[in-house]
Enzyme design. Structure first.
Site, PDB file in Angstrom:
ATOM      1  CE1 TYR A 157      34.483  40.097  46.325  1.00 52.66           C
ATOM      2  CE2 TYR A 157      34.007  38.874  48.326  1.00 52.66           C
ATOM      3  CZ  TYR A 157      34.713  39.859  47.665  1.00 52.66           C
ATOM      4  OH  TYR A 157      35.630  40.624  48.336  1.00 52.66           O
TER       5      TYR A 157
ATOM      6  CG  PHE B 210      37.868  34.723  48.506  1.00 52.27           C
ATOM      7  CD1 PHE B 210      36.489  34.794  48.650  1.00 52.27           C
ATOM      8  CD2 PHE B 210      38.495  35.658  47.702  1.00 52.27           C
ATOM      9  CE1 PHE B 210      35.757  35.789  48.014  1.00 52.27           C
ATOM     10  CE2 PHE B 210      37.774  36.650  47.042  1.00 52.27           C
ATOM     11  CZ  PHE B 210      36.395  36.711  47.212  1.00 52.27           C
TER      12      PHE B 210
ATOM     13  CB  ALA C  33      33.731  37.750  56.597  1.00 51.71           C
ATOM     14  CE  LYS C  34      39.158  39.058  48.910  1.00 51.38           C
ATOM     15  NZ  LYS C  34      38.389  39.948  48.056  1.00 51.38           N
ATOM     16  CB  ALA C  35      31.656  36.074  53.136  1.00 51.05           C
TER      17      ALA C  35
END
Ligand code: PMP
Length: 320
Positions: free
Chosen positions: A168, A41, A162-164
């Site tokens: 989170y 995202f 990566a903003k995986a």
């Protein structure tokens, strides 16, 4: 304390190829993205100018380039190119007609409904929604930060570049631990004991007049705010900047410490693990960078207008 957002969504979202009421943008409970957190995202801010009746969206293309890079790492097929992704944001702003500071959340997720977590042989969907957003964390006072007992995931365990989505969980563990121990934010260490970053922010400190931040091989998300501040510190403040591994106790003796990110903006740190940083007040370099950053994102600095996408809203703009 985290800023409480009640029923925050704006009326329209982009979902499954069209603009729909946000309340109807729902996915099946069997979706891979939900079961396994297989997705990535972005988080983008738009700053509202009442005088100009314009929303200034900060580094929109850079945020989407990072989303595209995240998709490459996660083998996700993004069916839209950069221009189309930007176009969706512009249209969403017009459709929602919201005249205030906003946050955009684009994301890509694995949309299959079968078992077996995997990257290959799956379908992907793209979605975008927006919410009103002022502060993400309270930046009017100094943050109380604690070093987390949770280590930062290594880039060869879970890709941190990566903003995986699934990664989170690591941020959530650290953030909740910090809040539940009476602090505002967590600082995560790498396995080797060096600083990585906050739960959703990159780390900076000033020592001996030099601006230090962790290097991009320290399991950090390559933050767009980080990149912005490194450039501003050198260009506008004439500071020497260094990207290198940073030890835990270096932070205790730093002159100034701050965290940065799209949400947090420039958030000064008042204490780390109970040790006051500097004289316990916002430091001069942090204060200058913070005000420069906030002026730039609101379109007040001519030289950095290139970073802004201006979306003018007329009073009749909202299509409801
Ligand atoms: N690290 C993490 C883990 C984050 O979630 C964020 C917020 N996106 C950042 C750093 C800062 O990145 P950016 O400046 O691009 O928002």
């Amino acid at each position: 304390m985290p800023v409480e957002i009640k029923d925050p969504h704006l009326p329209f979202a982009f979902f499954q190829g069209e603009f729909v009421p946000t309340q109807d943008a729902n996915i099946n409970i069997m979706t891979h993205g939900l079961q396994y957190g297989i997705g990535c995202f972005g988080g983008i801010r738009g700053y509202w100018s009442e005088e100009q009746e314009t929303l200034y969206v900060f580094r929109l293309r850079d945020h989407f380039q990072r989303l595209i890079d995240s998709c490459r790492i996660l083998q996700m097929k993004l069916r839209y190119g950069l221009d189309e992704l930007v176009g969706h944001v512009l249209e969403l702003v017009q459709r929602n007609g919201f005249r205030g500071d906003s946050y955009f959340r684009p994301f890509v997720y694995s949309s299959v409904h079968r078992l077996t977590p995997r990257l290959h042989d799956v379908d992907h969907e793209y979605a975008l929604y927006s919410i009103p957003l002022k502060d993400y964390i309270d930046t009017t006072r100094g943050l109380k930060v604690v070093v987390s007992s949770w280590r930062r995931v290594d880039d060869d365990v879970m890709p941190t570049r990566a903003k995986a989505s699934g990664a989170y969980l690591n941020s959530a563990l650290a953030k909740s631990e910090a809040i539940q121990h009476g602090a505002d934010e967590a600082l995560l260490l790498n396995r080797d004991g060096h600083i990585s970053e906050g739960s959703a922010e990159n780390f900076f400190m000033i020592r001996g007049g030099v601006l230090h931040t962790t290097s991009i091989t320290d399991n950090i998300l390559e933050g767009i705010t980080r990149r912005t501040l490194l450039q501003l510190a050198a260009e506008e403040l004439g500071l020497k900047t260094v990207e290198r591994p940073i030890g835990r106790t270096e932070v205790y003796v730093a002159d100034e410490v701050f965290l940065c990110g799209t949400g947090a903006q420039v958030a000064w740190v008042q204490q780390v693990d109970g040790r006051p940083i500097g004289d316990g007040r916002i430091g001069p370099i942090t204060a200058r960078l913070k005000s420069l950053y906030l002026d730039i994102v609101r379109g007040k600095v001519e030289g950095y207008r290139d970073w802004l996408t201006a979306v003018a809203l007329s009073r009749t703009a909202a299509v409801r």
